[in-house]
Design a protein around this motif. Structure first.
Motif, PDB file in Angstrom:
ATOM      1  N   LEU A  31      13.375 -14.447  -4.841  1.00  0.00           N
ATOM      2  CA  LEU A  31      11.952 -14.138  -4.879  1.00  0.00           C
ATOM      3  C   LEU A  31      11.228 -15.545  -5.242  1.00  0.00           C
ATOM      4  N   SER A  32       9.974 -15.646  -5.143  1.00  0.00           N
ATOM      5  CA  SER A  32       9.377 -16.852  -5.641  1.00  0.00           C
ATOM      6  C   SER A  32       9.319 -16.928  -7.250  1.00  0.00           C
ATOM      7  N   PRO A  33       9.175 -18.249  -7.665  1.00  0.00           N
ATOM      8  CA  PRO A  33       9.038 -18.083  -9.445  1.00  0.00           C
ATOM      9  C   PRO A  33       8.203 -17.168  -9.888  1.00  0.00           C
ATOM     10  N   HIS A  34       7.058 -17.060  -9.390  1.00  0.00           N
ATOM     11  CA  HIS A  34       5.852 -16.047  -9.989  1.00  0.00           C
ATOM     12  C   HIS A  34       6.504 -14.820 -10.036  1.00  0.00           C
ATOM     13  N   ASP A  35       7.056 -14.252  -8.741  1.00  0.00           N
ATOM     14  CA  ASP A  35       7.326 -12.881  -8.554  1.00  0.00           C
ATOM     15  C   ASP A  35       8.640 -12.844  -9.516  1.00  0.00           C
ATOM     16  N   ALA A  36       9.499 -13.703  -9.528  1.00  0.00           N
ATOM     17  CA  ALA A  36      10.946 -13.709 -10.192  1.00  0.00           C
ATOM     18  C   ALA A  36      10.478 -13.409 -11.898  1.00  0.00           C
ATOM     19  N   LYS A  37       9.469 -13.915 -12.084  1.00  0.00           N
ATOM     20  CA  LYS A  37       8.849 -13.853 -13.811  1.00  0.00           C
ATOM     21  C   LYS A  37       8.413 -12.442 -13.796  1.00  0.00           C
ATOM     22  N   GLU A  38       7.528 -11.815 -13.006  1.00  0.00           N
ATOM     23  CA  GLU A  38       6.862 -10.424 -13.135  1.00  0.00           C
ATOM     24  C   GLU A  38       8.024  -9.517 -12.946  1.00  0.00           C
ATOM     25  N   PRO A  59       0.711  -1.181  -0.153  1.00  0.00           N
ATOM     26  CA  PRO A  59       0.072  -0.083  -0.226  1.00  0.00           C
ATOM     27  C   PRO A  59       0.888   1.184  -0.028  1.00  0.00           C
ATOM     28  N   LYS A  60       1.926   1.210   0.531  1.00  0.00           N
ATOM     29  CA  LYS A  60       2.837   2.449   0.791  1.00  0.00           C
ATOM     30  C   LYS A  60       3.526   2.577  -0.708  1.00  0.00           C
ATOM     31  N   ALA A  61       3.684   1.782  -1.447  1.00  0.00           N
ATOM     32  CA  ALA A  61       4.398   1.911  -2.846  1.00  0.00           C
ATOM     33  C   ALA A  61       3.003   2.319  -3.765  1.00  0.00           C
ATOM     34  N   ARG A  62       1.925   1.775  -3.459  1.00  0.00           N
ATOM     35  CA  ARG A  62       0.701   2.401  -4.319  1.00  0.00           C
ATOM     36  C   ARG A  62       0.465   3.828  -3.938  1.00  0.00           C
ATOM     37  N   ALA A  63       0.674   4.456  -2.810  1.00  0.00           N
ATOM     38  CA  ALA A  63       0.550   5.587  -2.287  1.00  0.00           C
ATOM     39  C   ALA A  63       1.491   6.598  -3.069  1.00  0.00           C
ATOM     40  N   VAL A  64       2.713   6.201  -3.034  1.00  0.00           N
ATOM     41  CA  VAL A  64       3.656   6.618  -4.200  1.00  0.00           C
ATOM     42  C   VAL A  64       3.168   7.038  -5.494  1.00  0.00           C
ATOM     43  N   ARG A 115       0.821  -1.543 -14.161  1.00  0.00           N
ATOM     44  CA  ARG A 115      -0.001  -2.748 -14.072  1.00  0.00           C
ATOM     45  C   ARG A 115       0.221  -3.392 -12.815  1.00  0.00           C
ATOM     46  N   LEU A 116       1.637  -3.785 -12.891  1.00  0.00           N
ATOM     47  CA  LEU A 116       2.413  -4.722 -11.732  1.00  0.00           C
ATOM     48  C   LEU A 116       1.829  -3.911 -10.433  1.00  0.00           C
ATOM     49  N   LEU A 117       2.245  -2.777 -10.227  1.00  0.00           N
ATOM     50  CA  LEU A 117       2.040  -2.094  -9.080  1.00  0.00           C
ATOM     51  C   LEU A 117       0.464  -2.172  -8.494  1.00  0.00           C
ATOM     52  N   ARG A 118      -0.486  -2.191  -9.583  1.00  0.00           N
ATOM     53  CA  ARG A 118      -1.813  -2.324  -9.295  1.00  0.00           C
ATOM     54  C   ARG A 118      -2.198  -3.674  -8.965  1.00  0.00           C
ATOM     55  N   SER A 119      -1.610  -4.725  -9.505  1.00  0.00           N
ATOM     56  CA  SER A 119      -2.210  -5.950  -9.234  1.00  0.00           C
ATOM     57  C   SER A 119      -1.346  -6.842  -8.460  1.00  0.00           C
ATOM     58  N   THR A 120      -0.264  -6.372  -7.996  1.00  0.00           N
ATOM     59  CA  THR A 120       0.738  -7.357  -7.268  1.00  0.00           C
ATOM     60  C   THR A 120       0.272  -7.462  -5.808  1.00  0.00           C
ATOM     61  N   SER A 167       2.930  -8.776  -3.896  1.00  0.00           N
ATOM     62  CA  SER A 167       4.316  -8.938  -3.556  1.00  0.00           C
ATOM     63  C   SER A 167       4.918  -7.442  -3.245  1.00  0.00           C
ATOM     64  N   PRO A 168       5.565  -7.483  -2.006  1.00  0.00           N
ATOM     65  CA  PRO A 168       6.419  -6.405  -1.748  1.00  0.00           C
ATOM     66  C   PRO A 168       7.478  -6.027  -2.528  1.00  0.00           C
ATOM     67  N   ASP A 169       8.280  -6.787  -3.037  1.00  0.00           N
ATOM     68  CA  ASP A 169       9.394  -6.775  -3.862  1.00  0.00           C
ATOM     69  C   ASP A 169       8.775  -6.376  -5.167  1.00  0.00           C
ATOM     70  N   ALA A 170       7.803  -6.978  -5.630  1.00  0.00           N
ATOM     71  CA  ALA A 170       7.343  -6.573  -6.866  1.00  0.00           C
ATOM     72  C   ALA A 170       6.790  -5.081  -6.918  1.00  0.00           C
ATOM     73  N   ALA A 171       6.152  -4.867  -6.007  1.00  0.00           N
ATOM     74  CA  ALA A 171       5.436  -3.321  -5.585  1.00  0.00           C
ATOM     75  C   ALA A 171       6.750  -2.275  -5.837  1.00  0.00           C
ATOM     76  N   LEU A 172       7.571  -2.803  -4.747  1.00  0.00           N
ATOM     77  CA  LEU A 172       8.915  -1.786  -4.748  1.00  0.00           C
ATOM     78  C   LEU A 172       9.463  -1.593  -5.891  1.00  0.00           C
ATOM     79  N   THR A 173       9.562  -2.607  -6.955  1.00  0.00           N
ATOM     80  CA  THR A 173      10.441  -2.437  -8.194  1.00  0.00           C
ATOM     81  C   THR A 173       9.613  -1.399  -9.225  1.00  0.00           C
ATOM     82  N   ALA A 174       8.224  -1.781  -8.968  1.00  0.00           N
ATOM     83  CA  ALA A 174       7.300  -1.025  -9.906  1.00  0.00           C
ATOM     84  C   ALA A 174       7.414   0.588  -9.569  1.00  0.00           C
ATOM     85  N   ALA A 175       7.151   0.601  -8.335  1.00  0.00           N
ATOM     86  CA  ALA A 175       7.102   2.067  -7.773  1.00  0.00           C
ATOM     87  C   ALA A 175       8.301   2.705  -7.900  1.00  0.00           C
ATOM     88  N   LEU A 176       9.490   2.245  -7.969  1.00  0.00           N
ATOM     89  CA  LEU A 176      10.683   2.952  -8.125  1.00  0.00           C
ATOM     90  C   LEU A 176      10.842   3.124  -9.714  1.00  0.00           C
TER      91      LEU A 176
END
Length: 345
Positions: A195-202, A11-16, A297-302, A304-313
């Motif tokens: 990361l999990s296989p799914h998160d690593a792929k995303e 949620p913090k990344a989505r706030a960014v 899209r990744l930030l809206r759907s994930t 995963s904290p790591d995926a959200a961090l990556t997308a927000a940055l």
């Protein structure tokens, strides 16, 4: 980031993302007639009030403004990482990215005999996190000095063959490719490990798209301004060996183009063109819009904290680049519609 505390990053990344500049705000900035007016408008916006607090509105230094914008992204990263307990995990990739950018900035200055100017852009915010001494990098005057600065880090072995040459033989493009290839290889290895296989792929898809944009930018610049400077085979070696839609065969065809029109024609027949859209010469290289859309899209759907961090940055850094384009455009007196061509949102 499997602990519950880390889940707060999402949620913090989505706030960014929610605080990002709107197309209307970008348009407002492009209509300013001077850099001080741009600085004043930015300081009045909630998302930049704290970041630009120390910036003078009357006579802002462009370099200081850009450094403050970069520091703002870094502090957003630090703020998000506060919610991860037990070490940086995948999030350390962003420190590696910052280190790579600083080394390239210094090597570019050394290559043109302006090594001493690095001190004016050295990011104080990175000093405690970098694996090499940034002050020592600022003092470095030669390629050999730069190599000594990174001794004891992974960069030393990577840069050894590139920097162990005479100044006149130094190839900045090769150094860029070498450093960025190491960065991407390290990121993909870290993703697989943490990361999990799914998160690593995303997350990996986002980085592969970023590599496509990097490669298209190199090709565009060389074919537009130095079409005969680098033959096809060496040029192919200068491209990153990663990508989402730009295949090895497509890279080979693009490298073989004689000039920019030839590059654009060859690009139009690639899978990348279907994914990223046509290359529009006034707007530079394609891919940036699709990359940013994928991050959103990744930030809206994930979840995963790591995926959200990556997308927000990724979104934050694109906003930083957009503002710098606006500052440059206003500084050189470009019309608002000319500046807007280079804004990706």
């Amino acid at each position: 980031m499997s602990n519950n505390k880390a889940l707060a990053i999402v949620p913090k990344a989505r706030a960014v993302f929610a605080r990002r500049l709107t197309p209307e705000k970008y348009a407002e900035l492009t209509r300013k007639s001077s850099v001080p007016q741009v600085a004043k408008a930015l300081k009045a916006m909630p998302g930049f009030r704290k970041t630009l607090a120390t910036l003078s509105e009357d006579a802002p230094h462009r370099g200081q403004l850009e450094e403050l914008l970069r520091s703002g992204v870094f502090y957003e990263y630090e703020e998000l990482m506060r919610y991860h307990f037990g070490g940086p995990g995948f999030g350390v990739y962003f420190i590696w990215k910052c280190e790579t950018e600083e080394l390239l900035a210094k090597l570019q200055l050394v290559s043109v005999g302006r090594a001493e100017r690095y001190i004016t852009r050295m990011p104080a915010f990175l000093m405690k996190r970098s694996r090499f001494d940034l002050l020592a990098l600022a003092r470095a005057e030669t390629l050999s000095d730069c190599l000594n600065v990174v001794r004891g880090t992974p960069y030393f072995e990577t840069l050894g063959p590139v920097l162990s040459v005479r100044q006149e033989e130094f190839d900045l493009l090769l150094a860029e490719r070498t450093l960025k290839s190491q960065y991407y290889a390290s990121v993909f290895a870290l993703a697989e490990k943490t990361l999990s296989p799914h998160d690593a792929k995303e997350v990996g898809r986002l980085f592969c798209m970023e590599a496509d944009v990097e490669n298209l930018d190199v090709l565009y610049r060389l074919k537009a301004y130095y079409p005969h400077a680098v033959p096809p085979a060496p040029l192919e070696e200068l491209l990153l060996p990663y990508g989402e839609y730009l295949s090895a065969a497509a890279k080979r065809r693009l490298c073989g183009a004689k000039d920019l029109p030839g590059l654009l024609a060859a690009y139009a027949d690639t899978r990348a063109a279907r994914a990223y859209g046509p290359a529009d010469p006034p707007n530079g290289t394609p891919g940036g819009q699709a990359y940013l859309a994928a991050a959103q899209r990744l930030l809206r759907s994930t979840v995963s904290p790591d995926a959200a961090l990556t997308a927000a940055l990724a979104i934050e850094q694109q906003q930083e680049r957009n503002i710098i384009h606006i500052i440059e455009g206003v500084r050189y007196g470009l019309a608002p519609e000319q500046i807007e061509r280079f804004i990706i949102y």
